[in-house]
Design a protein around this motif. Sequence first.
Motif, PDB file in Angstrom:
ATOM      1  N   UNK B 114       0.816  -1.220   0.000  1.00  0.00           N
ATOM      2  CA  UNK B 114       0.000   0.000   0.000  1.00  0.00           C
ATOM      3  C   UNK B 114       0.848   1.267   0.000  1.00  0.00           C
ATOM      4  N   UNK B 115       1.969   1.220   0.697  1.00  0.00           N
ATOM      5  CA  UNK B 115       2.831   2.401   0.743  1.00  0.00           C
ATOM      6  C   UNK B 115       2.428   3.352   1.864  1.00  0.00           C
ATOM      7  N   UNK B 116       2.876   4.572   1.720  1.00  0.00           N
ATOM      8  CA  UNK B 116       2.770   5.559   2.796  1.00  0.00           C
ATOM      9  C   UNK B 116       1.611   6.508   2.496  1.00  0.00           C
ATOM     10  N   UNK B 117       0.444   6.243   3.083  1.00  0.00           N
ATOM     11  CA  UNK B 117      -0.729   7.078   2.767  1.00  0.00           C
ATOM     12  C   UNK B 117      -0.589   8.521   3.256  1.00  0.00           C
ATOM     13  N   UNK B 118      -0.194   8.749   4.527  1.00  0.00           N
ATOM     14  CA  UNK B 118      -0.040  10.159   4.931  1.00  0.00           C
ATOM     15  C   UNK B 118       0.975  10.894   4.044  1.00  0.00           C
ATOM     16  N   UNK B 119       2.016  10.181   3.598  1.00  0.00           N
ATOM     17  CA  UNK B 119       3.007  10.782   2.697  1.00  0.00           C
ATOM     18  C   UNK B 119       2.367  11.160   1.369  1.00  0.00           C
ATOM     19  N   UNK B 120       1.505  10.267   0.860  1.00  0.00           N
ATOM     20  CA  UNK B 120       0.787  10.575  -0.391  1.00  0.00           C
ATOM     21  C   UNK B 120      -0.101  11.802  -0.209  1.00  0.00           C
ATOM     22  N   UNK B 121      -0.835  11.828   0.913  1.00  0.00           N
ATOM     23  CA  UNK B 121      -1.762  12.942   1.133  1.00  0.00           C
ATOM     24  C   UNK B 121      -0.984  14.263   1.180  1.00  0.00           C
ATOM     25  N   UNK B 122       0.184  14.246   1.838  1.00  0.00           N
ATOM     26  CA  UNK B 122       0.976  15.467   1.908  1.00  0.00           C
ATOM     27  C   UNK B 122       1.380  15.904   0.499  1.00  0.00           C
ATOM     28  N   UNK B 123       1.843  14.963  -0.296  1.00  0.00           N
ATOM     29  CA  UNK B 123       2.251  15.316  -1.658  1.00  0.00           C
ATOM     30  C   UNK B 123       1.105  15.896  -2.464  1.00  0.00           C
ATOM     31  N   UNK B 124      -0.070  15.253  -2.368  1.00  0.00           N
ATOM     32  CA  UNK B 124      -1.196  15.719  -3.189  1.00  0.00           C
ATOM     33  C   UNK B 124      -1.724  17.072  -2.704  1.00  0.00           C
ATOM     34  N   UNK B 125      -1.573  17.345  -1.408  1.00  0.00           N
ATOM     35  CA  UNK B 125      -2.038  18.634  -0.881  1.00  0.00           C
ATOM     36  C   UNK B 125      -1.073  19.755  -1.234  1.00  0.00           C
ATOM     37  N   UNK B 126       0.209  19.410  -1.424  1.00  0.00           N
ATOM     38  CA  UNK B 126       1.256  20.436  -1.575  1.00  0.00           C
ATOM     39  C   UNK B 126       1.564  20.843  -3.007  1.00  0.00           C
ATOM     40  N   UNK B 127       0.844  20.328  -3.984  1.00  0.00           N
ATOM     41  CA  UNK B 127       1.085  20.805  -5.350  1.00  0.00           C
ATOM     42  C   UNK B 127       0.696  22.274  -5.426  1.00  0.00           C
TER      43      UNK B 127
END
Lengths: 129, 185
Positions: B114-127
Motif C-alpha cells: 500500500x505504501x505511505x498514505x499520509x506521505x501521499x496525502x501530503x504530496x497531493x495537498x502540496x502541489x
Amino acid sequence: MAKMTLEELRKLRNSQKGEMERRDVEGKETHIIVGMGTCGIAAGAKDALDGFLDAIKANDLNDVVVKQTGCMGLCYSEPTVEVKVPGMPDIIYGNVNAAVAKEIVEKHIMHKQMVQDHIQDKPAGDIIK
Amino acid sequence: MHYSLSDMILDLVQNSIEAGSRLIRLDLNRENNFLTVRLTDDGCGMTEGELEKAKDPFYSDGIKHKHRKVGLGIPFLIQTVEQTDGLFDIHSEKNKGTSLNIRFNLGHYDTPPEGDWPGLFMQTLCFEGDYELIINRMITGENGSESAYTLQRTELQDVLGDFNESGAMLLLRDYLRSQEEDLSV
C-alpha cells in the motif's frame, strides 16, 4: 501521537508563527526543491524530503521553503534536490538520501559550505574549489 | 513502474490537477482484503477517443513532456489491477470531469504494498495551484465497524497558510500522521 484536531493544529501554528516574528527573519528565504517525479520517488525522494524536514525541525530553522517538483532530467542521480540559499550559487545535489539531506541542512544551509560529493550541477570552477 | 499503490494514486491525482480541476475528491476505503479507491474531478475531461488513448501506454499528448512517446500512469495501473484480480473503471466526459473506480485485491500475492498514505496525502495537498482536494480515508472492520478521517485542502490552508513554508509542512506532516495512526477497527 494522539489524533490532532484542527484546533490543536491552529494553536501549534500560531505559537510557531509568534516565535518566528520574535526572531525577526529578514525575508531572506532558503529554498529546498525536491524532485518528486516517478524517477525521484522510485529512488527514495520521500525519504529525502522527510530527512530535510527532520533536520529543519532538529535545528529549529524557520525561514526555509520546501517544494516538490517533477523530474529535473537527472534521473541517473535521483533523488535530486535544488538548494537556493541567499548569497550562494544555486546548487543541484544528486543521490540525496535522508543522511545527505541532514548534511545539506547542517553544512550548506546553516554554514554555507557545499556538500561536495553530491553536487550535480555547479557553477564555474573558479567559484568553488 | 511505481513500487507502491500510494505512488500510483499520486499520478492520478496529479492528472486531475493538470486537467485544471477545481474540486477533486479522493476516497480510500479498506475493507478486509480490498482497497477501494474512488477519484472524481471536475477537470477538462476526455472524449471517448481520448479516453481510449489514455489506456494505451504508447500514447502521450506530448504537452507535458515534449519528446516523450509514452504515457504510463493509467496503463500501468490497469496492468496491475488485471494481474492481481482487482477492478478498474474510468469514466470521463469532455469539459465535465473524470472519475475513476479502482479495487485493489490486497490479498493477492502480486499486489504491490500500500505504501505511505499520509506521505501521499501530503504530496497531493502540496502541489501548486488553487484547487480543492477532499480526501476521505476509511477502514471498515470485519464486524462492520468504521474508522475514518477527512482532509480538506482549503481548511488546512486556512489553518496553516502556505504549505511550502517548512514550519507549516512539518505541522502538516505531524497532523496527517496523527490522523492515520488513530485509525483502528
